[in-house]
Design a protein around this motif. Structure first.
Motif, PDB file in Angstrom:
ATOM      1  N   UNK A 646       0.827  -1.202   0.000  1.00  0.00           N
ATOM      2  CA  UNK A 646       0.000   0.000   0.000  1.00  0.00           C
ATOM      3  C   UNK A 646       0.867   1.260   0.000  1.00  0.00           C
ATOM      4  N   UNK A 647       1.925   1.267   0.802  1.00  0.00           N
ATOM      5  CA  UNK A 647       2.832   2.410   0.844  1.00  0.00           C
ATOM      6  C   UNK A 647       3.565   2.574  -0.475  1.00  0.00           C
ATOM      7  N   UNK A 648       3.967   1.456  -1.060  1.00  0.00           N
ATOM      8  CA  UNK A 648       4.626   1.507  -2.361  1.00  0.00           C
ATOM      9  C   UNK A 648       3.703   2.121  -3.399  1.00  0.00           C
ATOM     10  N   UNK A 649       2.441   1.670  -3.392  1.00  0.00           N
ATOM     11  CA  UNK A 649       1.481   2.219  -4.356  1.00  0.00           C
ATOM     12  C   UNK A 649       1.319   3.722  -4.194  1.00  0.00           C
ATOM     13  N   UNK A 667     -11.653  -5.601   7.202  1.00  0.00           N
ATOM     14  CA  UNK A 667     -11.989  -4.271   6.699  1.00  0.00           C
ATOM     15  C   UNK A 667     -11.424  -3.191   7.620  1.00  0.00           C
ATOM     16  N   UNK A 668     -11.592  -3.344   8.920  1.00  0.00           N
ATOM     17  CA  UNK A 668     -11.072  -2.364   9.876  1.00  0.00           C
ATOM     18  C   UNK A 668      -9.553  -2.271   9.787  1.00  0.00           C
ATOM     19  N   UNK A 669      -8.908  -3.421   9.659  1.00  0.00           N
ATOM     20  CA  UNK A 669      -7.441  -3.428   9.570  1.00  0.00           C
ATOM     21  C   UNK A 669      -6.967  -2.692   8.322  1.00  0.00           C
ATOM     22  N   UNK A 670      -7.631  -2.916   7.206  1.00  0.00           N
ATOM     23  CA  UNK A 670      -7.251  -2.251   5.960  1.00  0.00           C
ATOM     24  C   UNK A 670      -7.449  -0.747   6.059  1.00  0.00           C
ATOM     25  N   UNK A 671      -8.550  -0.332   6.643  1.00  0.00           N
ATOM     26  CA  UNK A 671      -8.809   1.101   6.798  1.00  0.00           C
ATOM     27  C   UNK A 671      -7.740   1.733   7.688  1.00  0.00           C
ATOM     28  N   UNK A 672      -7.377   1.055   8.783  1.00  0.00           N
ATOM     29  CA  UNK A 672      -6.353   1.595   9.680  1.00  0.00           C
ATOM     30  C   UNK A 672      -4.994   1.667   9.014  1.00  0.00           C
ATOM     31  N   UNK A 673      -4.749   0.794   8.034  1.00  0.00           N
ATOM     32  CA  UNK A 673      -3.475   0.809   7.297  1.00  0.00           C
ATOM     33  C   UNK A 673      -3.452   1.848   6.196  1.00  0.00           C
ATOM     34  N   UNK A 674      -4.578   2.502   5.973  1.00  0.00           N
ATOM     35  CA  UNK A 674      -4.637   3.530   4.936  1.00  0.00           C
ATOM     36  C   UNK A 674      -5.041   3.025   3.577  1.00  0.00           C
ATOM     37  N   UNK A 675      -5.537   1.771   3.498  1.00  0.00           N
ATOM     38  CA  UNK A 675      -6.016   1.251   2.217  1.00  0.00           C
ATOM     39  C   UNK A 675      -7.325   1.952   1.860  1.00  0.00           C
TER      40      UNK A 675
END
Length: 717
Positions: A646-649, A667-675
């Protein structure tokens, strides 16, 4: 300099891309104009013979052979200017102290935000190929010089005495003998015993005809005692009064013969394992069938496919996958030796494709051979395979075909393949003997391919669509079009039932065009190119489609006919497609990008992930494979990979879509990671156009309520 001297910002950047680069099959080195080599992938240890830590801080030219430095500098400057340079062949200093040949490519890498430019150098080991070709070229050049300067040997054999009545002085350079020494020894003593019969036969043929002439390769004794391969040209001069006898022209072709034999060996063996390949296997089957006594002997062919091999490759990397294949080949060799020793059998072991092997056994035991060989094979696999310090159980699916009276090599290979595929269709660790049921299954596959030809005309194909949502706005951002087949007899079939057959029968291009046409029409019906709320329609494309020179043109025509703007449409390709070495694929992707359509790299992180793909093919989006999303809440490594991708993208200004969301926790984990973009069965399964239409404007929060309810229902059961 050591890694501890590298600036902190650079270490952060390297940590970000390490997950992607370390499992590449080629070495990658990042060159900084001030720091020299500031990053090197782990694969440098295998390709260059040097650990990354040995390379840090060094100048690239310290690695390159002095004769190639100028070309390397010119290529690097060109890459900084235009973005890419190469590939070129150059020599580099390997860790073993010798210079090896490498294929090199340079790519410019612009650091986001700072405007700082670096160069990524990719190196592929081609040393064996170059040296083999050089050996053949050198040998041929030597032959040309011998012919030009008379370095070959001319001799006349007296038929009365059997001794050479004349021999040219070059005999000393070619075979080490002086003229006096060789004239005192009968010609027959110079010919290898295994070649003497062929030599005598061709000698008789030449002598039967006045002025007769012939050529043969034989081994001749060198003065040192070694045997050299020589090309003998014989000419009958007995009718000539002045030079009565048998004239010989002798040329040493040992180096050429060895080079040709080596190339022939490479063409008939598998480079990774050293086993026979498909061509040599078919040749051995043919030889066995021609000499087969059906009344007293039995020939059986086993084809085996390693279960879950793709998972080993994806989880542990290609290098570990190669280690598994080599160990599997070693055990098959051991089994072959056991069968030769205990059963007096003739055995050939072959590797046919990535993880498909074959065992050809011929023995006089007609009653128990096939079953016992299968059992021996299974016993061979009982001991776990140790990979990266961890033991793994390995099983195979086996297909068995026994030679019939009128069998051919191709038929035996076909029958064993059919049996193996039938075994795989019933699960892992299965065995199937070729019989009527297996034949019927193979016929069913052919019928599927035949029915597929008519499925488009009969309007039996349908599209299902799976949406992706923007976690920031909650809006539906895009949909992926997935083909299904409404078979008149077998019901609704998923792509796994017919897409592989479409690819193997070359119907995938027609099928893919149908998907593009109907997906574009649906995108127009859903108003995806509305400037106030732009959305995108994605379709999957295969390598065969991209290899078509008219793909981009046909895509543009489909969008024009549907009335859809190019920015509302995108194609998805997998990393395996980009591995296909075909310039047409690169050109097609360039044309698609220039037309305004988007390109997404699907299942990112599961194959040979490389920044090279993102730079070379103008990728607009990457899709994180669902296998990483599935482990978000339970596997720290999966979570790290998702964060890194995600950071690379973001750093490369790419859209990143996380696929496979099935639970609220994911879903919560992805949102917290900034996806920012997500999709998956938990949000919405692939459904027909009519079912998705009323959901186009339903926000993510509403879909989240459904996924929460699903989680609660699962927990209460």
């Amino acid at each position: 300099m050591g890694s501890e001297e590298v600036p902190e910002f650079l270490m952060d950047e390297m940590a970000l891309i390490t997950h992607i680069l370390d499992h590449s099959t080629e070495a990658a080195i990042v060159l900084d104009p001030l720091l020299g080599i500031c990053y090197a992938t782990a694969s440098c240890t295998q390709v260059l013979g040097k650990a990354p830590s040995e390379l840090f801080g060094a100048a690239a030219k310290s690695f390159v052979h002095e004769s190639d430095v100028a070309r390397a500098i010119e290529a690097r400057v060109a890459a900084l200017s235009v973005g890419h340079s190469g590939p070129i062949d150059l020599r580099g200093l390997h860790g073993d102290g010798e210079y090896h040949w490498f294929e090199a490519e340079w790519w410019r890498f612009d650091e986001p935000g700072s405007g700082r430019q670096r160069v990524v150098l990719h190196l592929r080991d081609i040393d064996h190929r170059i040296k083999t070709v050089e050996a053949l070229s050198v040998s041929q050049a030597q032959q040309d010089r011998l012919l030009q300067y008379g370095a070959g040997v001319t001799a006349i054999l007296s038929q009365d005495s059997g001794f050479l009545s004349y021999v040219s002085p070059s005999i000393h350079h070619v075979l080490g003998w002086t003229q006096d020494q060789i004239s005192e020894i009968p010609m027959s003593r110079f010919i290898h015993p295994d070649d003497s019969t062929a030599f005598e036969q061709i000698q008789s043929q030449v002598l039967e005809r006045p002025n007769g002439r012939a050529q043969i390769e034989v081994r001749c004794r060198h003065k040192s005692g070694a045997w050299r391969v020589v090309e003998l040209t014989l000419e009958n001069l007995i009718s000539e009064d002045a030079d009565s006898g048998l004239l010989f022209y002798i040329y040493d072709v040992t180096d050429r013969r060895q080079a040709v034999d080596e190339l022939t060996r490479q063409q008939r063996t598998d480079s990774l394992t050293g086993l026979a390949n498909r061509y040599l296997l078919l040749d051995r089957i043919s030889i066995g069938l021609e000499g087969e006594d059906q009344a007293t002997s039995n020939m059986v062919l086993l084809k085996c496919d390693i279960d879950r091999f793709g998972m080993f490759n994806d989880a542990l990397g290609q290098d570990v996958g190669d280690d598994l294949l080599r160990e599997f080949a070693r055990r098959l060799r051991a089994l072959a030796r056991r069968l030769r020793s205990l059963r007096n059998a003739e055995v050939t072991v072959a590797r046919l494709t990535s993880d498909e092997f074959a065992l050809l056994v011929s023995s006089s035991d007609r009653e128990t051979l096939p079953a016992e060989v299968v059992e021996e094979l299974r016993q061979m696999l009982l001991e776990p395979f140790r990979l990266q310090g961890t033991e793994h159980a390995v099983t195979v699916c086996v297909g068995v075909a026994v030679a019939e009276i009128d069998s051919t090599a191709e038929e035996m290979a076909r029958d064993a393949s059919a049996a193996m595929h039938f075994a795989k269709s019933t699960g892992a660790n299965q065995v199937s003997y070729f019989n009527r049921r297996v034949r019927e299954a193979a016929i069913e596959r052919l019928e599927t391919q035949s029915d597929l030809v008519r499925a488009i005309d009969r309007d039996e194909l349908v599209l299902h669509f799976q949406p992706a949502y923007d976690t920031r706005t909650g809006l539906l951002e895009s949909t992926e079009a997935l083909v299904r087949w409404q078979h008149p007899e077998r019901g609704l079939l998923g792509p796994g039932y017919f897409v592989p057959d479409a690819e193997s029968s070359n119907r995938i291009v027609e099928l893919g065009q149908w998907v593009i046409d109907h997906a574009a029409q649906t995108a127009v019906a859903w108003n995806f190119d509305d400037p106030s709320m732009p959305r995108k329609m994605w379709v999957n494309v295969s390598a065969l489609q991209l290899q078509s020179a008219t793909f981009a043109e046909n895509l543009a025509e489909s969008l024009r006919s549907a009335g859809l703007t190019h920015s509302a449409f995108g194609i998805e390709v997998t990393e395996s497609v980009l591995l296909v070495s075909d310039p047409q694929i690169s050109k097609t992707l360039d044309d698609v990008h220039e037309s305004g359509c988007s390109i997404a790299l699907d299942d990112f992180g599961t194959g040979y992930s490389s920044l090279t793909y993102l730079q070379r093919y103008n990728v607009d989006a990457i899709k994180i494979d669902q296998s990483f999303v599935a482990g978000l809440t339970s596997d720290a490594d999966d979570a790290s990979i998702v964060v890194a991708v995600n950071s690379l993208g973001r750093s490369l200004n790419l859209s990143v879509i996380a696929e496979g969301v099935e639970t609220a926790g994911q879903l919560d984990a992805l949102i917290s990671m900034g996806c920012t973009l997500v999709s998956g069965f938990g949000l919405c399964r692939p459904i027909p156009e009519a079912e998705l239409t009323p959901l186009l404007n339903v926000p993510l929060e509403a879909r989240r309520i459904e996924i929460d309810l699903t989680d609660q229902s699962t927990a209460n059961r």
